[in-house]
Write a protein that holds these residues in place. Structure first.
Motif, PDB file in Angstrom:
ATOM      1  N   SER A 418     -44.292 -36.164  64.729  1.00  0.00           N
ATOM      2  CA  SER A 418     -43.959 -34.826  64.802  1.00  0.00           C
ATOM      3  C   SER A 418     -43.506 -33.886  63.462  1.00  0.00           C
ATOM      4  O   SER A 418     -43.903 -32.982  63.306  1.00  0.00           O
ATOM      5  CB  SER A 418     -42.604 -34.688  65.711  1.00  0.00           C
ATOM      6  N   ARG A 429     -45.922 -19.907  66.768  1.00  0.00           N
ATOM      7  CA  ARG A 429     -45.865 -19.107  67.811  1.00  0.00           C
ATOM      8  C   ARG A 429     -44.499 -18.499  68.412  1.00  0.00           C
ATOM      9  O   ARG A 429     -43.767 -19.462  68.649  1.00  0.00           O
ATOM     10  CB  ARG A 429     -46.736 -19.509  68.941  1.00  0.00           C
ATOM     11  N   LEU A 467     -45.523 -18.883  79.021  1.00  0.00           N
ATOM     12  CA  LEU A 467     -45.126 -20.030  78.659  1.00  0.00           C
ATOM     13  C   LEU A 467     -45.890 -21.139  79.487  1.00  0.00           C
ATOM     14  O   LEU A 467     -45.966 -22.087  78.953  1.00  0.00           O
ATOM     15  CB  LEU A 467     -43.462 -20.255  79.247  1.00  0.00           C
ATOM     16  N   GLY A 470     -49.287 -21.744  77.393  1.00  0.00           N
ATOM     17  CA  GLY A 470     -49.415 -22.653  75.867  1.00  0.00           C
ATOM     18  C   GLY A 470     -47.899 -22.812  75.372  1.00  0.00           C
ATOM     19  O   GLY A 470     -46.948 -22.537  75.920  1.00  0.00           O
ATOM     20  N   ASP A 471     -48.093 -23.427  74.476  1.00  0.00           N
ATOM     21  CA  ASP A 471     -46.719 -23.839  73.746  1.00  0.00           C
ATOM     22  C   ASP A 471     -46.357 -22.894  72.679  1.00  0.00           C
ATOM     23  O   ASP A 471     -47.027 -22.110  71.998  1.00  0.00           O
ATOM     24  CB  ASP A 471     -46.606 -25.357  72.972  1.00  0.00           C
ATOM     25  N   ASP A 473     -43.085 -21.938  69.576  1.00  0.00           N
ATOM     26  CA  ASP A 473     -41.997 -22.518  68.555  1.00  0.00           C
ATOM     27  C   ASP A 473     -40.802 -22.031  69.096  1.00  0.00           C
ATOM     28  O   ASP A 473     -39.712 -22.630  68.710  1.00  0.00           O
ATOM     29  CB  ASP A 473     -42.561 -22.329  67.264  1.00  0.00           C
ATOM     30  N   GLU A 497     -40.984 -30.012  83.941  1.00  0.00           N
ATOM     31  CA  GLU A 497     -42.094 -30.184  82.912  1.00  0.00           C
ATOM     32  C   GLU A 497     -43.004 -29.182  82.981  1.00  0.00           C
ATOM     33  O   GLU A 497     -43.881 -29.402  81.880  1.00  0.00           O
ATOM     34  CB  GLU A 497     -42.552 -31.781  83.341  1.00  0.00           C
ATOM     35  N   TYR A 499     -42.610 -26.225  81.985  1.00  0.00           N
ATOM     36  CA  TYR A 499     -42.683 -25.353  80.763  1.00  0.00           C
ATOM     37  C   TYR A 499     -42.098 -26.167  79.781  1.00  0.00           C
ATOM     38  O   TYR A 499     -41.203 -26.918  79.918  1.00  0.00           O
ATOM     39  CB  TYR A 499     -41.690 -24.012  81.141  1.00  0.00           C
ATOM     40  N   ALA A 500     -42.857 -25.808  78.773  1.00  0.00           N
ATOM     41  CA  ALA A 500     -42.011 -26.321  77.308  1.00  0.00           C
ATOM     42  C   ALA A 500     -40.847 -25.819  77.067  1.00  0.00           C
ATOM     43  O   ALA A 500     -40.608 -24.753  77.461  1.00  0.00           O
ATOM     44  CB  ALA A 500     -42.943 -26.117  76.320  1.00  0.00           C
ATOM     45  N   SER A 501     -39.688 -26.339  76.259  1.00  0.00           N
ATOM     46  CA  SER A 501     -38.488 -26.059  76.202  1.00  0.00           C
ATOM     47  C   SER A 501     -38.202 -25.820  74.638  1.00  0.00           C
ATOM     48  O   SER A 501     -37.620 -26.702  74.146  1.00  0.00           O
ATOM     49  CB  SER A 501     -37.491 -27.100  76.738  1.00  0.00           C
ATOM     50  N   PRO A 502     -38.733 -24.707  74.021  1.00  0.00           N
ATOM     51  CA  PRO A 502     -38.484 -24.295  72.713  1.00  0.00           C
ATOM     52  C   PRO A 502     -37.135 -23.718  72.565  1.00  0.00           C
ATOM     53  O   PRO A 502     -36.477 -23.417  73.387  1.00  0.00           O
ATOM     54  CB  PRO A 502     -39.447 -23.372  72.393  1.00  0.00           C
TER      55      PRO A 502
END
Length: 693
Positions: A418, A429, A467, A470-471, A473, A497, A499-502
Motif C-alpha cells: 500500500s 480522485r 462511490l 470506483g474508488d 481517495d 463492503e 462502498y469503499a471508505s475513504p
C-alpha cells in the motif's frame, strides 16, 4: 544497625555507588526542570515589553542559565553512563557521511578563528563502520570542540587510520595551548581542567573528557593523549571498526595518559605497520533494555529507485519488513529511534514509512504528527504498527493504515504494498458532495490541480452511485443534502463492503452541535471524519489525506496552506488541565498554551487533578506532573483511570529521564510521556495527537 542492612551501604557491593547515581539523577533532574522553565521564559518576551537595558540583563541571565543547564546535562549524562544506563545502538554507516557532518558543524567555528580545519581518512580505512554512530560522534564532537576552543592560531585536524586487530584510530590534533605533562593523567577526571583559570577563560564544565573516556570504553575502545605546552595536543580515539552486540566497559582499557612522547603520532611508522582486515569484534552482551540495535540496511548501497523507512525497535520484526521491502523491489532503511526517523525522513525522502507506536525515545504517534505538520514530509505515506490499538488517532493524523501486532506476513506485505502504491504518481480522485451548485463549483476550483480527478455529486443518491463505480481517495461533503442527511450517507458508506471508505471531510458553514459531534463519532470506527470550516482548513485536510507534495502545489494553494497553519485550530476552544505544583512551570506553560486559543485549568496536586477531572464538564487533555505533594501524579492517573472519566487523555510530565520512568507512567495509565525540561514543540505535538478530534 542490623547485619542485614550492612550490605546496602557496603561499597564493595556496588550498592553505595548505585544509590549515589540515583540520588544524583534525582537532584539534577529537578534542577534541570527549573532551569528549563527559566530558559523558556527568557526566550519568550513575545510582547516585546522589555526595555533595552532589561533585555541586556535577561540575556546575561539566560547565558548563565544555559551554562548551568549544560553542566547539569553533562552530570546526568556521566551518571547514566557510570550507572550502565547509556544506550549503545549498533548500526552500519558510511564513514564519509559522518566526517562531512562534522566538517559542516565545526567548519564555521574554525573559520571564525581563522583556523585551518582538515579531515581525512587513509586509503585502507573501511568505507563503512559498524558501531554506535551517535555515541562515536558525541566523542568526536567533544574532541573537536576542545581543539578549536583551545587553539588561537594554526590548525585542527582529524585523521582516521586503520590499526591492527580490526581497530580504527581517530586522531584529533591541534596547535593550541597544550597540556602540561603532570596534568595529562588527570584531565579525564570529572570537573578537572588543566589549571584554575581555564574554565574562566574558555568556559566548559570539565566533564566532556570524562564522558568521552567512558563512552570510548563502552564502544570497546580507549582514548590516549599526547601534548606539549605551547605546541599543541593530539587526542587519539581507538575503537573497533565493526562491533556486534552491545559493548560494555572494557576492564583492560588502555590508560588515558601515556608516557611522555613527542607531540603527534608517528605517521610513517604507523603506515608501514601491517594492517589486518577489519574484523568483527564481539563484546559482552548487555541487557535487552539497555539499547536497541539497528539492523543492516540499504543506506550505504542503494539498488532500487524507491525506498521505505522502517521505524521499529524490534530487530527481528524490522528484518521481516526489510525482506518484504526487497521482495517488492524497494530499498529499506531502518532505525529504532523516533528522533532519527524524523531526520532520515528529511534527508532520504522515502517513498513510504512503516512506523511503530512504541518507540524507546518517542511515541510513534507524536512522530507521525510531526511528519504530517512539516511541509517537507507530510506527503510521505505512513503505515502504523503496534501491539496496542491506536487506529483512530493514527488515521486522523494522516496514516494510510494501521496493523496490529503480531501480524501475519501477508498483512505486512499488504502494508508495504500500500505504501508503494500510494507513493506512485497516479492521479488522486476526490468526490465533492454538495447540493448548492455555486458552493460545489467553488470547492472544485479551490482544490483543482493537474494531479486531481474531481467528481461532483449534488445528492446522496448521486454520491452513492459514484462511490459504487470506483474508488476515491477522499470525500468532501456537507451534512445537509436534499434527499438524505449527511449522517445517512455516512451510515451507508460505513455499513458494509459495497462502498469503499475513504476519509471524509465535513465542510459546513455552521458550527456542529454537541449532538452532531456525537452522531459523527458513531461512524469513527469505520470512517475518518474531520471537520473544516474555512477554505484554507479544507485545503489543508485534503492535501494531508491525498499525500500531495506541498512544494508542487500551485502558489495560491501554498499561500492558503501557510495561512491555515498560522492558526492552530487543534487548540481553539479546548480545555486543558495542567496538574503542576511549581508556579514557574505553570507560568511558562500557560504563556505557550493560552495564546493558541485553549483554556488552561490548574491543579496544584494530584488530588485536585482527580477532583477537577470528575467535576469539569469537558477536559480535552490532562498534563500531569508526576512529583506533586498530597497525591503524586502516578496515583492520580490510576484514580482517574478507575473513575467515570477514565477516557480522558493524560500526558505525563516528569523531571526523571530514565526508561523505567516512562514505563511507570504508561503502566499507570498515561497515554504518553514527556520529560523535563519540556520541549514545547513536542508537548504541543502530543496534545494534538491525544486531544479528541
Amino acid at each position: 544497625a542490623r547485619p542485614g542492612g550492612m550490605d546496602l551501604l557496603h561499597p564493595s557491593g556496588g550498592n553505595l555507588h548505585f544509590l549515589r547515581q540515583a540520588r544524583t539523577a534525582s537532584l539534577h533532574c529537578r534542577d534541570r526542570e527549573r532551569l528549563g522553565v527559566l530558559a523558556q521564559v527568557l526566550a519568550e518576551n513575545k510582547g516585546g515589553n522589555l526595555s533595552e537595558e532589561q533585555v541586556n540583563y535577561a540575556t546575561v541571565i539566560q547565558t548563565a542559565n544555559q551554562d548551568l543547564l549544560a553542566l547539569i546535562n553533562d552530570i546526568l549524562d556521566l551518571s547514566k553512563i557510570e550507572a550502565g544506563h547509556a544506550d549503545i545502538q549498533v548500526e552500519s554507516f558510511p564513514l564519509a557521511q559522518m566526517l562531512e557532518r562534522l566538517r559542516e558543524t565545526f567548519g564555521p567555528f574554525a573559520a571564525r578563528k581563522n583556523l585551518a580545519l582538515e579531515m581525512s581518512a587513509g586509503p585502507q580505512v573501511p568505507s563503512t563502520l559498524t558501531t554506535d554512530l551517535r555515541r562515536l560522534e558525541q566523542v568526536l564532537r567533544n574532541l573537536l570542540s576542545n581543539a578549536i576552543k583551545f587553539t588561537e592560531a594554526g590548525s585542527v585536524t582529524l585523521e582516521v587510520s586503520p590499526e591492527p586487530g580490526g581497530m580504527i584510530a581517530f586522531t584529533v590534533e591541534d596547535t593550541g595551548i597544550g597540556i602540561a605533562e603532570e596534568e595529562q593523567a588527570a584531565i579525564f577526571d570529572a570537573f578537572h581542567q588543566a589549571d584554575g583559570t581555564t574554565s574562566r577563560k574558555y568556559g566548559g564544565t570539565g566533564l566532556g573528557l570524562s564522558i568521552s573516556r567512558e563512552l570510548a570504553r563502552r564502544l570497546g575502545g580507549s582514548i590516549r593523549v599526547r601534548s606539549k605546552v605551547g605546541v599543541g595536543s593530539a587526542f587519539r580515539l581507538l575503537v573497533p571498526a565493526e562491533v556486534t552486540g552491545e559493548p560494555s566497559a572494557i576492564s583492560s582499557a588502555v590508560p588515558a595518559a601515556v608516557p611522555p612522547a613527542p607531540l603527534g603520532l608517528d605517521r610513517s611508522a604507523r603506515s608501514a605497520a601491517p594492517v589486518a582486515a577489519p574484523a568483527r569484534r564481539t563484546a559482552p552482551a548487555q541487557p535487552q533494555d539497555e539499547g536497541v540495535s539497528h539492523i543492516e540496511d540499504d543506506r550505504a548501497a542503494r539498488s532500487h529507485e524507491r525506498l521505505i523507512l522502517v521505524v521499529e525497535d524490534d530487530p527481528e520484526f524490522a528484518r521481516i519488513l526489510y525482506g518484504v521491502a526487497h521482495e517488492l523491489d524497494l530499498d529499506c532503511v531502518h532505525t529504532p529511534s523516533g528522533v532519527e526517523a524524523l531526520q532520515l525522513a528529511y534527508d532520504l525522502k522515502p517513498s513510504g514509512i512503516v512506523l511503530d507506536v512504541g518507540l524507546p525515545d518517542h511515541s510513534g504517534l507524536a512522530v507521525l504528527e510531526r511528519l504530517k505538520r512539516d511541509p517537507r514530509t507530510r506527503h510521505i505515506p505512513v503505515h502504523m504498527m503496534s501491539v496496542d490499538d491506536h487506529t483512530q488517532p493514527a488515521l486522523e493524523l494522516g496514516a494510510i493504515g494501521y496493523t496490529l501486532k503480531p501480524a501475519a506476513r501477508q498483512k505486512l506485505e499488504q502494508a508495504v504494498e500500500s505504501l508503494k502504491q500510494r507513493s506512485g504518481n497516479q492521479a488522486r480522485r476526490i468526490l465533492i458532495v454538495e447540493d448548492d451548485e455555486a458552493l460545489r463549483t467553488s470547492i472544485a476550483v479551490l482544490l483543482q490541480a493537474d494531479d486531481l480527478d474531481i467528481e461532483l455529486a449534488a445528492t446522496g443518491a448521486q454520491a452513492l452511485e459514484k462511490l459504487g463505480s470506483g474508488d476515491f481517495d477522499c470525500i468532501v461533503m456537507d451534512l445537509a443534502l436534499p434527499d438524505a442527511s449527511g449522517f445517512d450517507l455516512l451510515e451507508r458508506i460505513g455499513s458494509g463492503e459495497k462502498y469503499a471508505s475513504p476519509p471524509v471531510i465535513v465542510y459546513t458553514g455552521r458550527a456542529l452541535t454537541a449532538q452532531d459531534e456525537q452522531r459523527l463519532r458513531r461512524y469513527s470506527h469505520s470512517i475518518i471524519v474531520k471537520g473544516a470550516r474555512s477554505p484554507e482548513r479544507l485545503l489543508d485536510e485534503v492535501t494531508l489525506f491525498l499525500h500531495r507534495v506541498e512544494a508542487q502545489l500551485p502558489p495560491d494553494q501554498q499561500k492558503l496552506l501557510r495561512q491555515a497553519r498560522q492558526r492552530d485550530a487543534a487548540f481553539e476552544g479546548r480545555t486543558i488541565l495542567l496538574a503542576e505544583d511549581d508556579v514557574r512551570n505553570v507560568y511558562a506553560l500557560s504563556s505557550v498554551i493560552e495564546p493558541l486559543g485553549a483554556k488552561l485549568k490548574i491543579a496544584r496536586n494530584g488530588r485536585e487533578a482527580v477532583d477537577m477531572v470528575l467535576q469539569v464538564d469537558r477536559i480535552d487533555v490532562v498534563l500531569m506532573d508526576i512529583m506533586m505533594p498530597e497525591m503524586d501524579g502516578l496515583t492520580a492517573i490510576r484514580e482517574i483511570r478507575g473513575s467515570s472519566a477514565s477516557g480522558v487523555p493524560i500526558i505525563a510530565l516528569t523531571a526523571k529521564a530514565m526508561p523505567e520512568d516512562r514505563r511507570a507512567c504508561l503502566e499507570a495509565g498515561a497515554n504518553d510521556y514527556i520529560s523535563k525540561p519540556i520541549d514545547v514543540d513536542r508537548l504541543l505535538s502530543l496534545c494534538r495527537v491525544w486531544m479528541p478530534k
